[in-house]
Design a protein around this motif. Sequence first.
Motif, short mmCIF file in Angstrom:
data_model
loop_
_atom_site.label_atom_id
_atom_site.label_comp_id
_atom_site.label_asym_id
_atom_site.label_seq_id
_atom_site.Cartn_x
_atom_site.Cartn_y
_atom_site.Cartn_z
N CYS A 174 0.94 -1.28 -0.20
CA CYS A 174 0.06 -0.01 -0.02
C CYS A 174 0.95 1.09 -0.03
O CYS A 174 1.80 1.62 0.76
N ASP A 175 0.56 2.23 -0.91
CA ASP A 175 1.20 3.41 -0.91
C ASP A 175 -0.02 4.29 -0.03
O ASP A 175 -0.85 4.57 -0.26
N MET A 176 0.58 4.45 1.34
CA MET A 176 -0.24 5.07 2.32
C MET A 176 0.36 6.42 2.31
O MET A 176 0.17 7.12 3.64
N SER A 177 1.26 7.08 1.55
CA SER A 177 1.60 8.34 1.75
C SER A 177 0.65 9.46 2.50
O SER A 177 0.98 10.31 3.19
N SER A 178 -0.57 9.62 2.02
CA SER A 178 -1.43 10.73 2.40
C SER A 178 -2.30 10.46 3.44
O SER A 178 -3.01 11.14 3.89
N ASP A 179 -2.55 8.90 3.94
CA ASP A 179 -3.26 8.86 5.10
C ASP A 179 -2.83 7.88 6.23
O ASP A 179 -3.23 7.62 6.99
N PHE A 180 -1.40 7.82 5.93
CA PHE A 180 -0.45 7.19 7.00
C PHE A 180 -0.69 7.78 8.56
O PHE A 180 -0.86 9.03 8.53
N LEU A 181 -0.89 7.18 9.35
CA LEU A 181 -0.98 7.46 10.76
C LEU A 181 -2.52 8.21 10.93
O LEU A 181 -2.59 8.97 12.00
N SER A 182 -3.29 8.25 10.04
CA SER A 182 -4.53 9.04 10.24
C SER A 182 -5.70 8.19 10.72
O SER A 182 -6.61 8.75 11.23
N ARG A 183 -5.53 6.94 10.90
CA ARG A 183 -6.67 6.20 11.12
C ARG A 183 -6.10 4.80 11.73
O ARG A 183 -5.03 4.33 11.30
N VAL A 263 -3.09 7.18 17.32
CA VAL A 263 -3.81 7.02 16.25
C VAL A 263 -5.42 6.92 16.28
O VAL A 263 -6.32 7.53 15.62
N LYS A 264 -5.72 6.53 17.27
CA LYS A 264 -7.22 6.42 17.75
C LYS A 264 -7.60 7.63 17.97
O LYS A 264 -8.61 8.32 17.43
N GLY A 265 -6.92 8.36 18.96
CA GLY A 265 -7.59 9.65 19.21
C GLY A 265 -7.54 10.77 18.01
O GLY A 265 -8.45 11.50 17.86
N ILE A 266 -6.55 10.61 16.88
CA ILE A 266 -6.33 11.55 16.04
C ILE A 266 -7.26 11.21 14.81
O ILE A 266 -8.04 11.86 14.33
N ALA A 267 -7.63 9.77 14.91
CA ALA A 267 -8.69 9.49 14.06
C ALA A 267 -10.04 9.94 14.25
O ALA A 267 -10.73 10.37 13.24
N THR A 268 -10.32 10.10 15.59
CA THR A 268 -11.70 10.75 15.69
C THR A 268 -11.82 12.07 15.40
O THR A 268 -12.61 12.78 14.95
N ILE A 340 -6.53 18.18 5.17
CA ILE A 340 -6.41 18.51 6.56
C ILE A 340 -6.13 17.22 7.41
O ILE A 340 -6.59 16.63 7.93
N TYR A 341 -4.68 17.26 7.24
CA TYR A 341 -3.82 16.16 7.69
C TYR A 341 -3.95 16.21 9.41
O TYR A 341 -4.48 17.29 9.95
N ASN A 342 -3.29 15.26 9.94
CA ASN A 342 -3.65 15.23 11.41
C ASN A 342 -3.09 16.48 12.09
O ASN A 342 -3.71 16.93 13.01
N ALA A 343 -2.18 17.43 11.56
CA ALA A 343 -1.60 18.53 12.30
C ALA A 343 -2.50 19.75 12.10
O ALA A 343 -2.25 20.73 12.48
N MET A 344 -3.61 19.33 11.23
CA MET A 344 -4.52 20.77 10.99
C MET A 344 -5.37 20.83 12.16
O MET A 344 -6.04 19.82 12.44
#
Lengths: 364, 364
Positions: A174-183, A263-268, A340-344
């Motif tokens: 998987c190329d997970m470049s733009s949702d790695f660690l987001s969920r 990751v759970k917290g940020i996914a929410t 709107i990645y994790n850091a936004m």
Amino acid sequence: MDMAKVYNFSAGPAVLPHQVLAEAQSELLDWHGSGMSVMEMSHRGKEFMEIIHDAEQDLRQLMGIPAGYKVLFLQGGASLQFAMAPLNLLGDKDSIDIVNTGHWSKLAIKEAKRYAKVNVAASSEDRNFCYIPEEASWQRDPNAAYLHYTSNETIGGLQFPYIPAEQHGVPLVCDMSSDFLSREIDVSRFGMIYAGAQKNIGPSGLTVLIIREGLLGKARADIPTMLNYQVHADADSMYNTPGTYPIYIAGLVFKWLKEQGGVKGIATRNEEKAGLLYHVIDSSGGFYSTHIEQPFRSKMNVVFKLKDEALDEIFLLEARKNGLAQLKGHRAVGGMRASIYNAMPIEGVKSLVNFMQDFARQYG
Amino acid sequence: MDMAKVYNFSAGPAVLPHQVLAEAQSELLDWHGSGMSVMEMSHRGKEFMEIIHDAEQDLRQLMGIPAGYKVLFLQGGASLQFAMAPLNLLGDKDSIDIVNTGHWSKLAIKEAKRYAKVNVAASSEDRNFCYIPEEASWQRDPNAAYLHYTSNETIGGLQFPYIPAEQHGVPLVCDMSSDFLSREIDVSRFGMIYAGAQKNIGPSGLTVLIIREGLLGKARADIPTMLNYQVHADADSMYNTPGTYPIYIAGLVFKWLKEQGGVKGIATRNEEKAGLLYHVIDSSGGFYSTHIEQPFRSKMNVVFKLKDEALDEIFLLEARKNGLAQLKGHRAVGGMRASIYNAMPIEGVKSLVNFMQDFARQYG
């Protein structure tokens, strides 16, 4: 320092957590009393060895990476992986399966075709990549070396809501470049995951790769040493000098993410952020629209159009005046894109939502 | 902030100019009022385009890079160039010449042999790389695609005091990683120059490459797109996302270097710094020694031994107590190594010289 607040919706390189940047700033000249900047440290010195070790351990903890998987810190971005994956993983097979969901899948296909027979197992090009074909309809090759897919299309704004099933023992790549660690994801379902850093990990110039050890050692004999996964795995990403500063910043991002509930917290929070934006689009009476079908709407890159294209420039100018930057869509699809990645922070999304509502009222 | 002064003699990543780090620190959260860190900027936005443009122009000015040469900002270090050079430059030839002057030449030879016939035109391995064979004695192949040499051996401490002559129209290719920008050179004499950044340019994760345009377009058809010089040249180093932060720091280093009187100014200081160190070695009555013959002593990496190896550990400990760090020689050669790149201030070298004299008096 008081500066005009700017929310940066760039698709990557992208916004980083303020806390991470502030920490990097405070220790830029002297890391932990060493008298050196991280940029000045020998990559083989005990200070940097501690930095890279901690970064890997924190990432392993965040993603629940099982034993039996190697974590590599590489260079060259996802684009280099488009070649490295087939060159390393084909082994004695001659074909791979790829799912075509847009711009980045297509580049992966184009490069892979230079080294393997490519079976496009499924494609949503027939309807401008607004959906992901039902998994049951995919034409999978039981003899493929692996199945490659792009979990989130950064340009198109299309995201897999699930992890495809493994079939016939063909590993998933998987190329997970733009949702790695987001969920939350189950790493054990993948043979390999790779991600360019410049969305959810840190600065550009770093590629994180997670690979099941059993997939190592199959590289084509004639590939450059620096392109061989096994070489980097054997050397713990220190075959030559890695990009030390991006690895350090990634480590700070991982620590920050742990403080966000992992990751759970940020996914929410990511669900909430995307929900706010899609709600304003859906409730705009057609002033804003997205062509992506509901289940596949990206929670990282919200791609939308204005009813009247002639308003695009005004929208972008007014947004910028309101501290909302980098909203222009990729030239390949036009319109707008809010990454709107994790850091936004959610405040940034709320600010954008308010602006969009005001703008629709004024120009609708 | 008051911290114990440490002089860092690491071979790379290595010391950076304090002024550069201080500037990077001051604008880490907000580059020039943009409200963004450089790490957060889209590589295609006007802010970063200005940064990379200025970096290239300053480098061109510093080195007097003629029109007809492309400057590329790549990733992967010199180690990746060991493969990229033959894969891109061989064209319809089948062999290359390489001069073997030590560790890095040997790695270049090993990798090149995987893609070409390699003629070792000259080697000083017979005497432990303490000299560079007289140019007139080199066995050069008039049909070689290029001649490759390593202008400065970082580990061995051996440096070319001259640029080899071009013969039979065979272009020169130079791995200049550890003495790039340290002295004036005539770029027009080279077909290609490459350098990992982490010595005289900036942080690791960046490779600077200067190539005569006539050498582009000869790449082997089957190499990965990301390994093709022409692709990066056509895209002005933006085929995919480059390592933006290292490029930004490199740009600050180039500006700093211009303030030091450019390459000419820094070369004078480099001569002086190396002169001080070799003088203390030569005048130590044998307490310190270097096996490198006088004309070939590196002005970047001063490699030396103590008369009694049993004193090595004490030397390193005492040096560290005196704020002199990273003096241990590479494990391949043992002894000591003081890397004194452009950014090492003369005060650091004087401090080391004083320490070495005191140490010799105490233990001699």
